[in-house]
Design a protein around this motif. Structure first.
Motif, PDB file in Angstrom:
ATOM      1  N   GLN A   1       0.820  -1.214   0.000  1.00  0.00           N
ATOM      2  CA  GLN A   1       0.000   0.000   0.000  1.00  0.00           C
ATOM      3  C   GLN A   1       0.855   1.266   0.000  1.00  0.00           C
ATOM      4  O   GLN A   1       0.479   2.274  -0.595  1.00  0.00           O
ATOM      5  CB  GLN A   1      -0.972  -0.006   1.189  1.00  0.00           C
ATOM      6  CG  GLN A   1      -2.089  -1.037   1.055  1.00  0.00           C
ATOM      7  CD  GLN A   1      -2.889  -0.884  -0.233  1.00  0.00           C
ATOM      8  OE1 GLN A   1      -3.283   0.212  -0.632  1.00  0.00           O
ATOM      9  NE2 GLN A   1      -3.121  -1.994  -0.912  1.00  0.00           N
ATOM     10  N   ASP A   2       2.021   1.225   0.632  1.00  0.00           N
ATOM     11  CA  ASP A   2       2.918   2.388   0.621  1.00  0.00           C
ATOM     12  C   ASP A   2       3.446   2.672  -0.794  1.00  0.00           C
ATOM     13  O   ASP A   2       3.654   3.828  -1.163  1.00  0.00           O
ATOM     14  CB  ASP A   2       4.095   2.183   1.574  1.00  0.00           C
ATOM     15  CG  ASP A   2       3.664   2.197   3.035  1.00  0.00           C
ATOM     16  OD1 ASP A   2       2.515   2.562   3.339  1.00  0.00           O
ATOM     17  OD2 ASP A   2       4.505   1.814   3.887  1.00  0.00           O
ATOM     18  N   ILE A   3       3.659   1.626  -1.577  1.00  0.00           N
ATOM     19  CA  ILE A   3       4.105   1.800  -2.956  1.00  0.00           C
ATOM     20  C   ILE A   3       2.986   2.417  -3.782  1.00  0.00           C
ATOM     21  O   ILE A   3       3.205   3.369  -4.533  1.00  0.00           O
ATOM     22  CB  ILE A   3       4.576   0.456  -3.555  1.00  0.00           C
ATOM     23  CG1 ILE A   3       5.880   0.008  -2.887  1.00  0.00           C
ATOM     24  CG2 ILE A   3       4.743   0.556  -5.076  1.00  0.00           C
ATOM     25  CD1 ILE A   3       6.355  -1.377  -3.268  1.00  0.00           C
ATOM     26  N   LEU A   4       1.769   1.903  -3.620  1.00  0.00           N
ATOM     27  CA  LEU A   4       0.630   2.473  -4.351  1.00  0.00           C
ATOM     28  C   LEU A   4       0.427   3.943  -3.984  1.00  0.00           C
ATOM     29  O   LEU A   4       0.133   4.767  -4.850  1.00  0.00           O
ATOM     30  CB  LEU A   4      -0.650   1.691  -4.063  1.00  0.00           C
ATOM     31  CG  LEU A   4      -0.739   0.289  -4.670  1.00  0.00           C
ATOM     32  CD1 LEU A   4      -2.049  -0.370  -4.248  1.00  0.00           C
ATOM     33  CD2 LEU A   4      -0.596   0.323  -6.176  1.00  0.00           C
ATOM     34  N   ALA A   5       0.615   4.257  -2.711  1.00  0.00           N
ATOM     35  CA  ALA A   5       0.460   5.649  -2.269  1.00  0.00           C
ATOM     36  C   ALA A   5       1.512   6.539  -2.930  1.00  0.00           C
ATOM     37  O   ALA A   5       1.214   7.667  -3.341  1.00  0.00           O
ATOM     38  CB  ALA A   5       0.548   5.741  -0.748  1.00  0.00           C
ATOM     39  N   GLU A   6       2.743   6.050  -3.046  1.00  0.00           N
ATOM     40  CA  GLU A   6       3.780   6.845  -3.711  1.00  0.00           C
ATOM     41  C   GLU A   6       3.461   7.005  -5.197  1.00  0.00           C
ATOM     42  O   GLU A   6       3.593   8.096  -5.748  1.00  0.00           O
ATOM     43  CB  GLU A   6       5.164   6.226  -3.548  1.00  0.00           C
ATOM     44  CG  GLU A   6       6.203   7.058  -4.288  1.00  0.00           C
ATOM     45  CD  GLU A   6       7.633   6.668  -4.035  1.00  0.00           C
ATOM     46  OE1 GLU A   6       8.393   6.648  -5.027  1.00  0.00           O
ATOM     47  OE2 GLU A   6       8.007   6.419  -2.878  1.00  0.00           O
ATOM     48  N   TYR A   7       3.072   5.912  -5.861  1.00  0.00           N
ATOM     49  CA  TYR A   7       2.675   6.021  -7.272  1.00  0.00           C
ATOM     50  C   TYR A   7       1.618   7.108  -7.421  1.00  0.00           C
ATOM     51  O   TYR A   7       1.719   7.979  -8.273  1.00  0.00           O
ATOM     52  CB  TYR A   7       2.065   4.720  -7.786  1.00  0.00           C
ATOM     53  CG  TYR A   7       2.957   3.531  -7.982  1.00  0.00           C
ATOM     54  CD1 TYR A   7       4.353   3.605  -7.973  1.00  0.00           C
ATOM     55  CD2 TYR A   7       2.392   2.278  -8.199  1.00  0.00           C
ATOM     56  CE1 TYR A   7       5.139   2.473  -8.165  1.00  0.00           C
ATOM     57  CE2 TYR A   7       3.162   1.149  -8.408  1.00  0.00           C
ATOM     58  CZ  TYR A   7       4.530   1.246  -8.387  1.00  0.00           C
ATOM     59  OH  TYR A   7       5.293   0.115  -8.593  1.00  0.00           O
ATOM     60  N   ASP A   8       0.595   7.024  -6.593  1.00  0.00           N
ATOM     61  CA  ASP A   8      -0.533   7.954  -6.678  1.00  0.00           C
ATOM     62  C   ASP A   8      -0.069   9.400  -6.488  1.00  0.00           C
ATOM     63  O   ASP A   8      -0.418  10.284  -7.265  1.00  0.00           O
ATOM     64  CB  ASP A   8      -1.588   7.572  -5.641  1.00  0.00           C
ATOM     65  CG  ASP A   8      -2.869   8.360  -5.797  1.00  0.00           C
ATOM     66  OD1 ASP A   8      -3.487   8.296  -6.876  1.00  0.00           O
ATOM     67  OD2 ASP A   8      -3.252   9.041  -4.825  1.00  0.00           O
ATOM     68  N   GLU A   9       0.751   9.621  -5.476  1.00  0.00           N
ATOM     69  CA  GLU A   9       1.211  10.979  -5.175  1.00  0.00           C
ATOM     70  C   GLU A   9       2.088  11.528  -6.298  1.00  0.00           C
ATOM     71  O   GLU A   9       1.883  12.642  -6.776  1.00  0.00           O
ATOM     72  CB  GLU A   9       1.969  10.981  -3.839  1.00  0.00           C
ATOM     73  CG  GLU A   9       2.317  12.374  -3.328  1.00  0.00           C
ATOM     74  CD  GLU A   9       3.633  12.911  -3.870  1.00  0.00           C
ATOM     75  OE1 GLU A   9       3.679  14.116  -4.204  1.00  0.00           O
ATOM     76  OE2 GLU A   9       4.602  12.140  -3.999  1.00  0.00           O
ATOM     77  N   VAL A  10       3.046  10.746  -6.759  1.00  0.00           N
ATOM     78  CA  VAL A  10       3.978  11.229  -7.775  1.00  0.00           C
ATOM     79  C   VAL A  10       3.276  11.425  -9.119  1.00  0.00           C
ATOM     80  O   VAL A  10       3.467  12.448  -9.782  1.00  0.00           O
ATOM     81  CB  VAL A  10       5.191  10.276  -7.912  1.00  0.00           C
ATOM     82  CG1 VAL A  10       6.062  10.660  -9.103  1.00  0.00           C
ATOM     83  CG2 VAL A  10       6.018  10.275  -6.626  1.00  0.00           C
ATOM     84  N   LEU A  11       2.464  10.470  -9.527  1.00  0.00           N
ATOM     85  CA  LEU A  11       1.805  10.577 -10.833  1.00  0.00           C
ATOM     86  C   LEU A  11       0.803  11.730 -10.886  1.00  0.00           C
ATOM     87  O   LEU A  11       0.500  12.238 -11.958  1.00  0.00           O
ATOM     88  CB  LEU A  11       1.123   9.259 -11.204  1.00  0.00           C
ATOM     89  CG  LEU A  11       2.066   8.054 -11.360  1.00  0.00           C
ATOM     90  CD1 LEU A  11       1.271   6.808 -11.738  1.00  0.00           C
ATOM     91  CD2 LEU A  11       3.174   8.318 -12.362  1.00  0.00           C
TER      92      LEU A  11
END
Length: 145
Positions: free
Chosen positions: A43-53
């Motif tokens: 979930q932390d990876i998905l959160a980073e993807y979401d924030e950066v993209l």
């Protein structure tokens, strides 16, 4: 043949911004949609993807972002890694490393354009190296998304 891989945010971003559909980053993202790469995530990876993209400066369309995030969830495997005790240059990258480490028994890779931020390990590879691995298994017929 399927390959498990943690895909670093910089690889996804580069693929989405690339105007060259033959670039290694685009081929890595295509491989996710084609089932050649099974993305590993937390979930932390998905959160980073979401924030950066979603950063304004990249001008990515919401629909594109949701398609990519949805593909990672749909085709990927959520991993709950054990702490490794590793100390990285950027500790925000630790979850990517630990997810890959958790699935090493499945020959998981960590695909990144920033290898210098991770320990020197043979499973931490560039997008071009991931493409070469896929091609070496006889699956070089990358299709359009």
């Amino acid at each position: 043949m399927e390959h498990y891989a943690v895909i670093d945010t910089n690889v996804l971003l580069s693929a989405l911004l690339s105007k060259n559909e033959d670039s290694a980053t685009v081929k890595v993202l295509d491989a996710v949609f084609e089932g050649k790469i099974i993305p590993l995530y937390h979930q932390d990876i998905l959160a980073e993807y979401d924030e950066v993209l979603h950063r304004e400066k990249f001008h990515l369309h919401e629909e594109t972002i949701q398609i990519v995030l949805g593909a990672v969830r749909q085709y990927g495997v959520e991993v709950f890694p054990q702490p490794t005790g590793a100390v990285l240059i950027d500790m925000d990258d630790l979850v990517f490393y630990e997810v890959a480490m958790e699935k090493r028994d499945d020959d998981a890779y960590l695909v990144t354009g920033n290898q210098k931020y991770y320990p020197s390990r043979n499973f931490i590879i560039t997008p071009a190296e991931m493409v070469a691995i896929i091609e070496a298994t006889g699956e070089n017929d990358f299709k359009e998304m």
